[in-house]
Scaffold this motif. Structure first.
Motif, PDB file in Angstrom:
ATOM      1  N   LYS A  34       1.054  -1.100  -0.049  1.00 42.48           N
ATOM      2  CA  LYS A  34       0.123  -0.006   0.122  1.00 42.48           C
ATOM      3  C   LYS A  34       0.858   1.367   0.009  1.00 42.48           C
ATOM      4  O   LYS A  34       0.610   2.267  -0.563  1.00 42.48           O
ATOM      5  N   LEU A  35       1.981   1.027   0.757  1.00 45.68           N
ATOM      6  CA  LEU A  35       3.004   2.063   0.465  1.00 45.68           C
ATOM      7  C   LEU A  35       3.194   2.526  -0.866  1.00 45.68           C
ATOM      8  O   LEU A  35       3.535   3.614  -1.278  1.00 45.68           O
ATOM      9  N   ASP A  36       3.785   1.370  -1.442  1.00 44.31           N
ATOM     10  CA  ASP A  36       4.036   1.474  -3.058  1.00 44.31           C
ATOM     11  C   ASP A  36       2.945   2.185  -4.012  1.00 44.31           C
ATOM     12  O   ASP A  36       3.355   3.104  -4.521  1.00 44.31           O
ATOM     13  N   ASP A  37       1.702   1.975  -3.628  1.00 46.24           N
ATOM     14  CA  ASP A  37       0.626   2.686  -4.139  1.00 46.24           C
ATOM     15  C   ASP A  37       0.437   3.888  -3.719  1.00 46.24           C
ATOM     16  O   ASP A  37       0.054   4.826  -4.701  1.00 46.24           O
ATOM     17  N   ILE A  38       0.684   4.408  -2.637  1.00 54.63           N
ATOM     18  CA  ILE A  38       0.570   5.647  -2.214  1.00 54.63           C
ATOM     19  C   ILE A  38       1.636   6.660  -2.870  1.00 54.63           C
ATOM     20  O   ILE A  38       1.337   7.688  -3.208  1.00 54.63           O
ATOM     21  N   ILE A  39       2.918   6.125  -2.900  1.00 55.99           N
ATOM     22  CA  ILE A  39       3.896   6.658  -3.539  1.00 55.99           C
ATOM     23  C   ILE A  39       3.826   7.217  -5.066  1.00 55.99           C
ATOM     24  O   ILE A  39       3.823   8.229  -5.427  1.00 55.99           O
ATOM     25  N   ALA A  40       3.063   6.325  -5.484  1.00 51.84           N
ATOM     26  CA  ALA A  40       2.670   6.381  -7.019  1.00 51.84           C
ATOM     27  C   ALA A  40       1.605   7.263  -7.270  1.00 51.84           C
ATOM     28  O   ALA A  40       1.539   8.056  -8.307  1.00 51.84           O
ATOM     29  N   ALA A  41       0.627   7.416  -6.317  1.00 47.71           N
ATOM     30  CA  ALA A  41      -0.495   8.544  -6.319  1.00 47.71           C
ATOM     31  C   ALA A  41      -0.012   9.703  -5.826  1.00 47.71           C
ATOM     32  O   ALA A  41      -0.574  10.790  -6.286  1.00 47.71           O
ATOM     33  N   ALA A  42       0.995   9.909  -5.301  1.00 49.22           N
ATOM     34  CA  ALA A  42       1.680  11.266  -4.629  1.00 49.22           C
ATOM     35  C   ALA A  42       0.453  12.097  -4.038  1.00 49.22           C
ATOM     36  O   ALA A  42       0.265  13.397  -4.602  1.00 49.22           O
ATOM     37  N   PRO A  43      -0.362  11.595  -3.057  1.00 50.33           N
ATOM     38  CA  PRO A  43      -1.150  12.648  -2.421  1.00 50.33           C
ATOM     39  C   PRO A  43      -0.429  13.551  -1.274  1.00 50.33           C
ATOM     40  O   PRO A  43       0.790  13.419  -1.023  1.00 50.33           O
ATOM     41  N   ALA A  44      -1.272  14.818  -0.922  1.00 52.79           N
ATOM     42  CA  ALA A  44      -0.383  15.801  -0.077  1.00 52.79           C
ATOM     43  C   ALA A  44      -0.374  15.081   1.472  1.00 52.79           C
ATOM     44  O   ALA A  44       0.169  15.193   2.356  1.00 52.79           O
ATOM     45  N   LEU A  45      -1.594  14.244   1.742  1.00 53.90           N
ATOM     46  CA  LEU A  45      -1.889  13.620   3.100  1.00 53.90           C
ATOM     47  C   LEU A  45      -2.582  12.237   3.067  1.00 53.90           C
ATOM     48  O   LEU A  45      -3.294  11.889   1.994  1.00 53.90           O
ATOM     49  N   VAL A  46      -1.856  11.548   3.832  1.00 53.97           N
ATOM     50  CA  VAL A  46      -2.264   9.920   4.011  1.00 53.97           C
ATOM     51  C   VAL A  46      -3.198   9.735   5.535  1.00 53.97           C
ATOM     52  O   VAL A  46      -2.316  10.252   6.379  1.00 53.97           O
ATOM     53  N   ILE A  47      -4.229   9.413   5.588  1.00 55.12           N
ATOM     54  CA  ILE A  47      -4.827   9.321   6.795  1.00 55.12           C
ATOM     55  C   ILE A  47      -4.907   7.846   7.088  1.00 55.12           C
ATOM     56  O   ILE A  47      -5.299   7.170   6.356  1.00 55.12           O
ATOM     57  N   ILE A  48      -4.343   7.495   8.244  1.00 59.72           N
ATOM     58  CA  ILE A  48      -4.177   6.024   8.609  1.00 59.72           C
ATOM     59  C   ILE A  48      -5.386   5.853   9.804  1.00 59.72           C
ATOM     60  O   ILE A  48      -5.272   6.543  11.000  1.00 59.72           O
ATOM     61  N   ARG A  49      -6.295   4.893   9.629  1.00 56.94           N
ATOM     62  CA  ARG A  49      -7.303   4.799  10.705  1.00 56.94           C
ATOM     63  C   ARG A  49      -7.578   3.156  10.615  1.00 56.94           C
ATOM     64  O   ARG A  49      -7.327   2.221   9.646  1.00 56.94           O
ATOM     65  N   SER A  50      -8.773   2.969  11.543  1.00 59.98           N
ATOM     66  CA  SER A  50      -9.202   1.333  11.408  1.00 59.98           C
ATOM     67  C   SER A  50     -10.528   1.343  11.321  1.00 59.98           C
ATOM     68  O   SER A  50     -11.372   2.293  12.054  1.00 59.98           O
ATOM     69  N   ASP A  51     -11.057   0.186  10.865  1.00 66.22           N
ATOM     70  CA  ASP A  51     -12.771  -0.041  10.934  1.00 66.22           C
ATOM     71  C   ASP A  51     -12.932  -0.900  12.072  1.00 66.22           C
ATOM     72  O   ASP A  51     -14.226  -1.294  11.847  1.00 66.22           O
ATOM     73  N   GLN A  52     -12.046  -1.373  12.672  1.00 64.27           N
ATOM     74  CA  GLN A  52     -12.274  -2.116  13.908  1.00 64.27           C
ATOM     75  C   GLN A  52     -12.450  -1.122  15.152  1.00 64.27           C
ATOM     76  O   GLN A  52     -12.298   0.021  15.245  1.00 64.27           O
ATOM     77  N   THR A  53     -13.077  -1.682  16.269  1.00 63.56           N
ATOM     78  CA  THR A  53     -13.067  -1.151  17.440  1.00 63.56           C
ATOM     79  C   THR A  53     -11.471  -0.830  18.284  1.00 63.56           C
ATOM     80  O   THR A  53     -11.744   0.243  19.050  1.00 63.56           O
ATOM     81  N   CYS A  54     -10.495  -1.390  17.646  1.00 60.76           N
ATOM     82  CA  CYS A  54      -9.271  -1.221  18.059  1.00 60.76           C
ATOM     83  C   CYS A  54      -8.428  -0.504  16.893  1.00 60.76           C
ATOM     84  O   CYS A  54      -8.500  -1.040  15.820  1.00 60.76           O
ATOM     85  N   PHE A  55      -7.737   0.685  17.049  1.00 60.25           N
ATOM     86  CA  PHE A  55      -6.837   0.907  16.057  1.00 60.25           C
ATOM     87  C   PHE A  55      -5.755   0.113  15.562  1.00 60.25           C
ATOM     88  O   PHE A  55      -5.732  -0.439  14.567  1.00 60.25           O
ATOM     89  N   CYS A  56      -4.945  -0.569  16.456  1.00 63.40           N
ATOM     90  CA  CYS A  56      -4.003  -1.669  16.178  1.00 63.40           C
ATOM     91  C   CYS A  56      -3.397  -2.043  17.496  1.00 63.40           C
ATOM     92  O   CYS A  56      -2.973  -1.153  18.374  1.00 63.40           O
ATOM     93  N   ALA A  57      -3.684  -3.428  17.922  1.00 64.10           N
ATOM     94  CA  ALA A  57      -3.226  -3.984  19.247  1.00 64.10           C
ATOM     95  C   ALA A  57      -1.608  -4.361  19.097  1.00 64.10           C
ATOM     96  O   ALA A  57      -1.241  -4.782  19.985  1.00 64.10           O
ATOM     97  N   GLY A  58      -1.128  -4.078  18.059  1.00 70.70           N
ATOM     98  CA  GLY A  58       0.405  -4.423  18.049  1.00 70.70           C
ATOM     99  C   GLY A  58       0.612  -5.772  17.439  1.00 70.70           C
ATOM    100  O   GLY A  58      -0.030  -6.387  16.665  1.00 70.70           O
ATOM    101  N   ALA A  59       1.688  -6.226  17.889  1.00 72.26           N
ATOM    102  CA  ALA A  59       2.292  -7.539  17.216  1.00 72.26           C
ATOM    103  C   ALA A  59       1.232  -8.550  17.685  1.00 72.26           C
ATOM    104  O   ALA A  59       0.642  -8.738  18.629  1.00 72.26           O
ATOM    105  N   ASP A  60       0.999  -9.637  16.682  1.00 74.55           N
ATOM    106  CA  ASP A  60       0.337 -10.750  16.610  1.00 74.55           C
ATOM    107  C   ASP A  60       0.990 -11.624  17.923  1.00 74.55           C
ATOM    108  O   ASP A  60       1.892 -12.160  17.665  1.00 74.55           O
ATOM    109  N   LEU A  61       0.361 -11.865  19.092  1.00 75.95           N
ATOM    110  CA  LEU A  61       0.952 -12.549  20.304  1.00 75.95           C
ATOM    111  C   LEU A  61       0.953 -14.038  19.963  1.00 75.95           C
ATOM    112  O   LEU A  61       1.962 -14.681  20.514  1.00 75.95           O
ATOM    113  N   SER A  62       0.025 -14.742  19.092  1.00 77.41           N
ATOM    114  CA  SER A  62       0.251 -15.903  18.716  1.00 77.41           C
ATOM    115  C   SER A  62       1.428 -16.145  18.039  1.00 77.41           C
ATOM    116  O   SER A  62       2.091 -17.256  18.043  1.00 77.41           O
ATOM    117  N   LEU A  63       1.822 -15.243  17.171  1.00 76.36           N
ATOM    118  CA  LEU A  63       3.083 -15.252  16.359  1.00 76.36           C
ATOM    119  C   LEU A  63       4.348 -15.366  17.140  1.00 76.36           C
ATOM    120  O   LEU A  63       5.108 -16.020  17.047  1.00 76.36           O
TER     121      LEU A  63
END
Length: 251
Positions: A34-63
């Motif tokens: 996705k970063l490759d795609d963003i660089i190709a599109a050359a936007p001024a702003l990138v917003i990173i968000r989540s469609d889950q109740t959690c933004f991001c819980a970090g590393a997969d602990l099972s991993l």
């Protein structure tokens, strides 16, 4: 897993790995794509968000648990952490303004992802922390460095050595996020910020971001970089348009 929508000068990157956007190798690979795609599109702003109740819980602990059980687990763990550094470093140096919208928990690697962004907004119900010591680890994907650089060693020690998780209001008070809002106001706040940034000169934003980054690198003369940047900017059609538009608006 990760969705990208380009809306003119704004790119919306949405994390979608139910239930908590845990980060595994596939997540990292997808993020890089996705970063490759963003660089190709050359936007001024990138917003990173989540469609889950959690933004991001970090590393997969099972991993992580699997690494402990595997004969080559130590090297596998090092390779995984190295991949996190690679993707977060690339996010940090992206030629666009990056904004993390945190509405829910951003813990461990999830906060490290947000810390690699230029800007952060959190809601009052956000939960922010680097509590890796609770599971016998450290925030090793840039957290010890970026949080210290952003908020100072005292704040970093409080969160990392104390294993403390704070809300969005406290994160704003400590300087970890730049804005805080009620959850019901987040969409309008994001729109206001996006409209303002998208209306600025992308070339100027990228150049200014590069100059700001010089502050963190003792090998770089930030003042010299400020002097050098206008060489390219003044040759650009974009800069010329912005100057002419400014004078066209003057009474």
């Amino acid at each position: 897993m990760i969705q990208l929508e380009i809306l003119g000068a704004v790119a919306m990157l949405t994390l979608h790995r139910p239930p908590v956007n845990a980060i595994d190798q596939a997540f990292v690979a997808r993020f890089q794509e996705k970063l490759d795609d963003i660089i190709a599109a050359a936007p001024a702003l990138v917003i990173i968000r989540s469609d889950q109740t959690c933004f991001c819980a970090g590393a997969d602990l099972s991993l992580i648990r699997g690494f402990f059980a595997a004969p080559d687990g130590v090297e596998a763990m090092v390779a995984y952490v190295t991949s996190l550094h690679a993707v977060f470093n690339r996010l940090e140096s992206l030629p666009a303004v990056t904004l993390a919208a945190i509405d829910g928990p951003a813990l461990g690697g999830g906060l490290e992802l947000a810390l690699a962004c230029d800007l952060r907004i959190a809601t009052t119900r956000a939960k922010i922390g680097l509590p890796e010591a609770r599971v016998g680890m450290i925030p090793g994907a840039g957290g010890t460095q970026r949080l210290t650089r952003l908020a100072g060693p005292g704040v970093a020690a409080r969160l990392i050595l104390g294993g403390e998780v704070i809300d969005g209001q406290e994160a704003a008070r400590l300087g970890i996020v730049q804005w805080v809002s009620a959850p019901s106001d987040l969409e309008q706040r994001l729109k206001d910020i996006a409209d303002r940034i998208a209306g600025l000169s992308r070339g100027a934003l990228v150049a200014a971001k590069d100059c700001i980054a010089a502050w963190f690198d003792p090998a770089v003369d930030g003042y010299a970089r400020e002097i050098e940047k206008p060489r390219a900017m003044m040759r650009s059609d974009e800069a010329r348009r912005f100057v002419e538009a400014f004078f066209a608006r003057k009474p």
